[in-house]
Design a protein around this motif. Structure first.
Motif, PDB file in Angstrom:
ATOM      1  N   ASP A 154       0.987  -1.253  -0.037  1.00  0.00           N
ATOM      2  CA  ASP A 154       0.005  -0.091  -0.043  1.00  0.00           C
ATOM      3  C   ASP A 154       0.605   1.263   0.051  1.00  0.00           C
ATOM      4  OD1 ASP A 154      -2.866   1.234   0.694  1.00  0.00           O
ATOM      5  OD2 ASP A 154      -1.434   2.111   2.084  1.00  0.00           O
ATOM      6  N   GLN A 155       1.789   1.275   0.828  1.00  0.00           N
ATOM      7  CA  GLN A 155       2.719   2.377   0.713  1.00  0.00           C
ATOM      8  C   GLN A 155       3.456   2.504  -0.528  1.00  0.00           C
ATOM      9  OE1 GLN A 155       5.377   1.639   4.037  1.00  0.00           O
ATOM     10  NE2 GLN A 155       3.907   2.215   5.794  1.00  0.00           N
ATOM     11  N   LEU A 156       3.972   1.411  -1.186  1.00  0.00           N
ATOM     12  CA  LEU A 156       4.428   1.869  -2.249  1.00  0.00           C
ATOM     13  C   LEU A 156       3.900   2.003  -3.411  1.00  0.00           C
ATOM     14  CD1 LEU A 156       7.202   1.377  -4.019  1.00  0.00           C
ATOM     15  CD2 LEU A 156       6.728  -1.231  -4.041  1.00  0.00           C
ATOM     16  N   LEU A 157       2.636   1.608  -3.400  1.00  0.00           N
ATOM     17  CA  LEU A 157       1.668   2.046  -4.519  1.00  0.00           C
ATOM     18  C   LEU A 157       1.357   3.475  -4.106  1.00  0.00           C
ATOM     19  CD1 LEU A 157      -0.841  -1.046  -4.286  1.00  0.00           C
ATOM     20  CD2 LEU A 157       0.283  -0.271  -6.387  1.00  0.00           C
ATOM     21  N   ARG A 158       1.141   3.844  -3.035  1.00  0.00           N
ATOM     22  CA  ARG A 158       0.931   5.331  -2.735  1.00  0.00           C
ATOM     23  C   ARG A 158       1.980   6.076  -3.469  1.00  0.00           C
ATOM     24  NH1 ARG A 158      -1.329   7.707   3.024  1.00  0.00           N
ATOM     25  NH2 ARG A 158      -1.726   5.526   3.398  1.00  0.00           N
ATOM     26  N   GLU A 159       3.118   5.828  -3.119  1.00  0.00           N
ATOM     27  CA  GLU A 159       4.217   6.834  -3.794  1.00  0.00           C
ATOM     28  C   GLU A 159       4.096   6.817  -5.073  1.00  0.00           C
ATOM     29  OE1 GLU A 159       6.234   8.539  -2.426  1.00  0.00           O
ATOM     30  OE2 GLU A 159       5.807   8.094  -0.220  1.00  0.00           O
ATOM     31  N   LEU A 160       3.782   5.797  -5.849  1.00  0.00           N
ATOM     32  CA  LEU A 160       3.872   5.580  -7.310  1.00  0.00           C
ATOM     33  C   LEU A 160       2.399   6.239  -7.759  1.00  0.00           C
ATOM     34  CD1 LEU A 160       4.923   1.839  -7.680  1.00  0.00           C
ATOM     35  CD2 LEU A 160       5.972   3.495  -8.465  1.00  0.00           C
ATOM     36  N   PHE A 161       1.379   6.203  -7.067  1.00  0.00           N
ATOM     37  CA  PHE A 161       0.101   6.883  -7.482  1.00  0.00           C
ATOM     38  C   PHE A 161       0.101   8.210  -7.090  1.00  0.00           C
ATOM     39  CE2 PHE A 161      -3.535   3.980  -8.414  1.00  0.00           C
ATOM     40  CZ  PHE A 161      -2.893   2.975  -8.669  1.00  0.00           C
ATOM     41  N   GLU A 162       1.068   8.767  -6.152  1.00  0.00           N
ATOM     42  CA  GLU A 162       1.109  10.177  -5.913  1.00  0.00           C
ATOM     43  C   GLU A 162       2.052  10.854  -6.954  1.00  0.00           C
ATOM     44  OE1 GLU A 162       2.014  10.324  -1.865  1.00  0.00           O
ATOM     45  OE2 GLU A 162      -0.110  10.510  -1.389  1.00  0.00           O
ATOM     46  N   VAL A 167       9.511   9.020 -12.783  1.00  0.00           N
ATOM     47  CA  VAL A 167      10.507   7.985 -12.217  1.00  0.00           C
ATOM     48  C   VAL A 167      10.894   8.071 -10.974  1.00  0.00           C
ATOM     49  CG1 VAL A 167      12.649   6.639 -12.828  1.00  0.00           C
ATOM     50  CG2 VAL A 167      11.244   7.731 -14.837  1.00  0.00           C
ATOM     51  N   LEU A 168      10.768   6.967 -10.180  1.00  0.00           N
ATOM     52  CA  LEU A 168      11.061   7.208  -8.769  1.00  0.00           C
ATOM     53  C   LEU A 168      12.208   6.267  -8.471  1.00  0.00           C
ATOM     54  CD1 LEU A 168       7.435   7.023  -7.130  1.00  0.00           C
ATOM     55  CD2 LEU A 168       9.029   9.076  -7.416  1.00  0.00           C
ATOM     56  N   THR A 169      13.090   6.714  -8.019  1.00  0.00           N
ATOM     57  CA  THR A 169      14.630   5.682  -7.869  1.00  0.00           C
ATOM     58  C   THR A 169      14.504   4.750  -6.827  1.00  0.00           C
ATOM     59  OG1 THR A 169      15.742   7.277  -6.571  1.00  0.00           O
ATOM     60  CG2 THR A 169      15.869   7.863  -8.840  1.00  0.00           C
ATOM     61  N   ARG A 170      15.206   3.876  -6.901  1.00  0.00           N
ATOM     62  CA  ARG A 170      15.169   2.576  -6.059  1.00  0.00           C
ATOM     63  C   ARG A 170      15.472   3.451  -4.569  1.00  0.00           C
ATOM     64  NH1 ARG A 170      16.645   0.129 -10.028  1.00  0.00           N
ATOM     65  NH2 ARG A 170      15.716  -2.038 -10.365  1.00  0.00           N
ATOM     66  N   ASN A 187      17.299  -4.421  -3.634  1.00  0.00           N
ATOM     67  CA  ASN A 187      16.415  -5.006  -4.372  1.00  0.00           C
ATOM     68  C   ASN A 187      15.184  -5.655  -4.017  1.00  0.00           C
ATOM     69  OD1 ASN A 187      17.057  -7.615  -3.111  1.00  0.00           O
ATOM     70  ND2 ASN A 187      17.934  -8.259  -5.012  1.00  0.00           N
ATOM     71  N   VAL A 188      14.859  -5.256  -2.598  1.00  0.00           N
ATOM     72  CA  VAL A 188      13.766  -5.459  -1.937  1.00  0.00           C
ATOM     73  C   VAL A 188      12.438  -4.716  -2.793  1.00  0.00           C
ATOM     74  CG1 VAL A 188      13.787  -3.680  -0.074  1.00  0.00           C
ATOM     75  CG2 VAL A 188      12.117  -5.678   0.231  1.00  0.00           C
ATOM     76  N   VAL A 189      12.996  -3.419  -3.315  1.00  0.00           N
ATOM     77  CA  VAL A 189      12.042  -2.669  -4.115  1.00  0.00           C
ATOM     78  C   VAL A 189      11.590  -3.489  -5.270  1.00  0.00           C
ATOM     79  CG1 VAL A 189      11.607  -0.381  -5.372  1.00  0.00           C
ATOM     80  CG2 VAL A 189      13.101  -0.451  -3.384  1.00  0.00           C
ATOM     81  N   ASP A 190      12.454  -4.165  -5.924  1.00  0.00           N
ATOM     82  CA  ASP A 190      12.140  -4.911  -7.232  1.00  0.00           C
ATOM     83  C   ASP A 190      11.322  -5.814  -6.818  1.00  0.00           C
ATOM     84  OD1 ASP A 190      15.059  -3.606  -7.221  1.00  0.00           O
ATOM     85  OD2 ASP A 190      14.515  -4.070  -9.381  1.00  0.00           O
ATOM     86  N   VAL A 191      11.525  -6.834  -5.468  1.00  0.00           N
ATOM     87  CA  VAL A 191      10.637  -7.654  -5.199  1.00  0.00           C
ATOM     88  C   VAL A 191       9.258  -7.251  -5.098  1.00  0.00           C
ATOM     89  CG1 VAL A 191      10.201  -9.513  -3.409  1.00  0.00           C
ATOM     90  CG2 VAL A 191      12.758  -8.974  -4.419  1.00  0.00           C
ATOM     91  N   TYR A 192       9.295  -6.291  -4.299  1.00  0.00           N
ATOM     92  CA  TYR A 192       7.733  -5.667  -4.068  1.00  0.00           C
ATOM     93  C   TYR A 192       7.333  -5.168  -5.190  1.00  0.00           C
ATOM     94  CZ  TYR A 192       7.192  -6.674   0.851  1.00  0.00           C
ATOM     95  OH  TYR A 192       7.282  -7.009   1.905  1.00  0.00           O
ATOM     96  N   VAL A 193       7.665  -4.396  -6.288  1.00  0.00           N
ATOM     97  CA  VAL A 193       7.375  -4.137  -7.671  1.00  0.00           C
ATOM     98  C   VAL A 193       6.641  -5.425  -8.392  1.00  0.00           C
ATOM     99  CG1 VAL A 193       7.771  -3.414 -10.011  1.00  0.00           C
ATOM    100  CG2 VAL A 193       8.583  -2.036  -7.799  1.00  0.00           C
ATOM    101  N   GLY A 215      18.316   1.077 -14.960  1.00  0.00           N
ATOM    102  CA  GLY A 215      19.337   1.745 -14.240  1.00  0.00           C
ATOM    103  C   GLY A 215      18.922   2.823 -13.307  1.00  0.00           C
ATOM    104  N   VAL A 216      17.740   3.114 -13.399  1.00  0.00           N
ATOM    105  CA  VAL A 216      17.065   4.376 -12.754  1.00  0.00           C
ATOM    106  C   VAL A 216      16.222   3.999 -11.538  1.00  0.00           C
ATOM    107  CG1 VAL A 216      16.186   6.530 -13.063  1.00  0.00           C
ATOM    108  CG2 VAL A 216      17.289   5.641 -14.971  1.00  0.00           C
ATOM    109  N   GLY A 217      15.029   3.403 -12.102  1.00  0.00           N
ATOM    110  CA  GLY A 217      14.008   3.061 -11.090  1.00  0.00           C
ATOM    111  C   GLY A 217      12.685   2.549 -11.572  1.00  0.00           C
TER     112      GLY A 217
END
Ligand code: CA
Length: 228
Positions: A154-162, A167-170, A187-193, A215-217
């Motif tokens: 939910d937190q990750l989605l909120r960042e993306l939706f806001e 492009v949001l970096t890792r 790479n926990v970010v990649d896992v959650y994406v 290479g960015v996010g």
């Protein structure tokens, strides 16, 4: 909830952190007013607990500074003094609620929940394309389909939706979603994406997707390509 606790009394701070964490919240702490001013501007906190009497800069000044710089999270002020004049002063400076020490932990919790319900920094319902994120109920929705998301998703989605289309970096996502103290693998970010992509696919929307920008996010995108 992601909570910022600004309190210089070590024992009280420790016990509040423990209680709030046990209740499932993520807590960042700060024990100085001057540092709290910057810390409150760094992340979109759901709520801040702010002690009045702090070293260097007092809580009222911290609060005024947050409000003048555009930090709109709900703020619960703590104080040892319970006079009406002070309560009025705190509310005028932009506090949303006020609790006199000593207080029962359950009361603090109830007040925090009430503040969150009233809403603050984060919008409860965010939409991008034809997909809706209902952050309050922790659901992604497309037409009549819904899929539940975890607190972290939910937190990750909120960042993306806001920040649609940005492009949001890792490292940005790590700091905002996992907190500045996180010291695990980036790479926990990649896992959650990956989890989010599965959930978006489960919904069946062919319009919204999380695109990897090499290479960015990551970027929330519209279009059939993005949803693949
Ligand atoms: Ca204090």
């Amino acid at each position: 909830m992601r909570i910022l606790l600004v309190e210089d009394e070590e024992r009280l701070a420790r016990s509040l952190v423990r209680g709030l964490q046990e209740d499932g919240h993520q807590v960042d702490t700060c024990d100085r007013g001057d540092l709290a001013i910057d810390q409150g501007m760094q992340l979109p906190y759901d709520v801040a607990i702010l002690d009045w009497m702090l070293p260097e800069v007092d809580g009222l000044t911290v609060l005024r500074s947050w409000r003048s710089r555009g930090a709109h999270m709900p703020v619960l002020m703590l104080t040892a003094r319970g006079e009406t004049a002070e309560k009025v002063q705190a509310l005028r400076a932009g506090a949303d609620d006020y609790l006199v020490k000593p207080f029962a932990f359950d009361e603090l919790l109830a007040r925090l929940e009430a503040l969150q319900r009233r809403g603050g920094a984060g919008q409860a319902v965010l939409q991008f394309g034809d997909v809706v994120l209902d952050a309050r109920r922790r659901l992604l929705r497309w037409r009549d389909r819904e899929v539940a998301v975890t607190a972290r998703e939910d937190q990750l989605l909120r960042e993306l939706f806001e920040h649609p289309g940005d492009v949001l970096t890792r490292s940005e996502l790590l700091a905002r979603v996992w907190g500045p103290a996180f010291d695990g693998e980036p790479n926990v970010v990649d896992v959650y994406v990956g989890y989010l992509r599965k959930k978006l696919a489960e919904l069946g929307s062919t319009q919204v997707g999380v695109r990897t920008v090499r290479g960015v996010g990551f970027r929330l995108e519209l279009g059939e390509e993005a949803a693949k």
